[in-house]
Design an enzyme around this catalytic site. Structure first.
Site, PDB file in Angstrom:
ATOM      1  N   ASN A   9       0.534  -0.996  -0.565  1.00 50.09           N
ATOM      2  CA  ASN A   9      -0.349  -0.533   0.201  1.00 50.09           C
ATOM      3  C   ASN A   9       0.950   1.334   0.374  1.00 50.09           C
ATOM      4  O   ASN A   9       1.929   1.433   0.757  1.00 50.09           O
ATOM      5  CB  ASN A   9      -1.245   0.043   1.877  1.00 50.09           C
ATOM      6  CG  ASN A   9      -1.863   1.249   1.381  1.00 50.09           C
ATOM      7  OD1 ASN A   9      -1.875   2.300   0.086  1.00 50.09           O
ATOM      8  ND2 ASN A   9      -2.200   1.313   2.876  1.00 50.09           N
ATOM      9  N   LYS A  11       0.059   4.027  -0.168  1.00 47.04           N
ATOM     10  CA  LYS A  11      -0.726   5.482   0.667  1.00 47.04           C
ATOM     11  C   LYS A  11      -0.812   6.655  -0.574  1.00 47.04           C
ATOM     12  O   LYS A  11      -0.223   6.225  -1.715  1.00 47.04           O
ATOM     13  CB  LYS A  11       0.079   5.711   1.754  1.00 47.04           C
ATOM     14  CG  LYS A  11      -0.055   4.623   2.685  1.00 47.04           C
ATOM     15  CD  LYS A  11      -0.065   4.611   4.089  1.00 47.04           C
ATOM     16  CE  LYS A  11      -0.350   3.188   4.996  1.00 47.04           C
ATOM     17  NZ  LYS A  11      -0.375   3.490   6.383  1.00 47.04           N
ATOM     18  N   GLU A  97      -6.557   4.443   7.855  1.00 45.21           N
ATOM     19  CA  GLU A  97      -7.120   6.539   7.657  1.00 45.21           C
ATOM     20  C   GLU A  97      -7.746   6.813   6.453  1.00 45.21           C
ATOM     21  O   GLU A  97      -7.923   7.977   7.397  1.00 45.21           O
ATOM     22  CB  GLU A  97      -5.074   6.108   6.623  1.00 45.21           C
ATOM     23  CG  GLU A  97      -4.283   6.212   7.863  1.00 45.21           C
ATOM     24  CD  GLU A  97      -2.508   5.430   6.441  1.00 45.21           C
ATOM     25  OE1 GLU A  97      -3.260   5.580   5.677  1.00 45.21           O
ATOM     26  OE2 GLU A  97      -2.364   5.255   7.896  1.00 45.21           O
ATOM     27  N   GLU A 167      -5.353  -4.978  10.687  1.00 45.73           N
ATOM     28  CA  GLU A 167      -3.833  -3.499  10.976  1.00 45.73           C
ATOM     29  C   GLU A 167      -4.264  -2.728  12.305  1.00 45.73           C
ATOM     30  O   GLU A 167      -5.306  -2.355  12.048  1.00 45.73           O
ATOM     31  CB  GLU A 167      -3.939  -2.473   9.824  1.00 45.73           C
ATOM     32  CG  GLU A 167      -3.797  -3.610   8.436  1.00 45.73           C
ATOM     33  CD  GLU A 167      -2.731  -2.357   7.257  1.00 45.73           C
ATOM     34  OE1 GLU A 167      -2.006  -2.567   6.968  1.00 45.73           O
ATOM     35  OE2 GLU A 167      -4.135  -1.196   6.977  1.00 45.73           O
TER      36      GLU A 167
HETATM   37  P1  13P Z   1       2.947   0.516   8.163  1.00 44.58           P
HETATM   38  O1  13P Z   1       3.471  -0.691   7.673  1.00 44.58           O
HETATM   39  O2  13P Z   1       3.832   1.646   6.938  1.00 44.58           O
HETATM   40  O3  13P Z   1       3.046   0.485   9.291  1.00 44.58           O
HETATM   41  O4  13P Z   1       0.747   0.754   7.340  1.00 44.58           O
HETATM   42  C1  13P Z   1       0.868  -0.261   7.350  1.00 44.58           C
HETATM   43  C2  13P Z   1      -0.764   0.243   6.237  1.00 44.58           C
HETATM   44  O5  13P Z   1      -1.212   0.840   7.197  1.00 44.58           O
HETATM   45  C3  13P Z   1      -0.728  -0.569   4.846  1.00 44.58           C
HETATM   46  O6  13P Z   1      -2.162  -0.537   4.650  1.00 44.58           O
END
Ligand code: 13P
Length: 246
Positions: A9, A11, A97, A167
């Site tokens: 991901n 983001k 998020e 998560e």
């Molecule tokens: P991180 O691996 O940066 O903690 O993020 C996890 C996440 O939100 C994947 O969707």
């Protein structure tokens, strides 16, 4: 047998140049036939270019969100048809998020899950508790509610067509990973809630997964891969995590 899957991901990160370099490096290091399934979810503007670069490769493409609507006057929204049109196979729904910064409720997330199914996309449903919820002993309640909203809307057979990603919110981007045992406890609870349908479903762990924590997590019987944030932006780390899943 559930095929392990690792999804990156990205983001809100990247650029035309950075993405094409990152994908080229991933493809270079992940050649040949693999047991594990791998996919990346770049931001919307880069999906079409990523699809071209990933064409005929063993790395799939996903998006980070989907509209509940099919088309029309919904400024800023992206429909499932558009995602399949540019070559997406997966879509994340209900990432914490989105729930936190965009007020997405479990009911809205359930509608997005169904919208993805309707268009032949594989929805990846993200669930997870905050630190306060964990400390107050509410982890299973919160996750149960997040799951049940989708089960009520889509039915168990519908949910079973997707993927679940556990998560824990307190582990996302914090460098704190749930121990393999903590993650396994929740994964096994999720499978229990889903009943027999849950046996065949893939349940991923996400939250600060790094090459050195991946192996321990993947060694747990109910952990079928990972949803990776930060470490998916570095080809070497991402591919190391994919290798750990094999
Ligand atoms: P991180 O691996 O940066 O903690 O993020 C996890 C996440 O939100 C994947 O969707």
């Amino acid at each position: 047998m559930r095929r392990q899957i690792v999804i990156g991901n990205w983001k809100m990160n990247g650029s035309v140049t950075a993405n094409s370099e990152l994908l080229a490096e991933i493809l270079d290091q992940w050649t040949g036939v693999h047991q594990a399934e791998v996919a990346v979810c770049p931001p919307y503007p880069y999906l079409a270019a990523a699809a071209v670069q990933l064409d005929n490769s063993n790395v799939g493409l996903g998006a980070q969100d989907i509209s509940t609507q099919s088309s029309g006057a919904y400024t800023g929204e992206i429909s499932g048809d558009m995602l399949t049109d540019v070559g997406c196979r997966y879509v994340l729904v209900g990432h914490s998020e989105r729930r936190e910064y965009h007020g997405e409720t479990s009911e809205l997330v359930a509608e997005k899950f169904q919208a993805a199914l309707d268009k032949g996309l594989t929805p990846v449903l993200c669930v997870g508790e905050t630190l306060a919820e964990r400390e107050n002993g509410k982890t299973f309640d919160v996750i149960g509610q997040q799951l049940l909203a989708v089960v009520e809307h889509c039915g168990l057979p519908g949910v079973a067509k997707g993927i679940i990603a556990y998560e824990p919110v307190w582990a996302i981007g914090t460098g704190k990973t749930a121990t393999p045992e903590m993650a396994q406890d929740v994964h096994s609870y999720i499978r229990e809630v889903l009943g027999p349908e849950g046996d065949q479903m893939r349940i991923l762990y996400g939250g600060s997964v790094k090459p050195d924590s991946a192996e321990g997590l993947f060694g747990q019987k109910d952990i079928d891969g990972a949803l990776v944030g930060g470490a998916s932006l570095k080809a070497e780390d991402f591919v190391a995590i994919c290798r750990a899943a094999e």
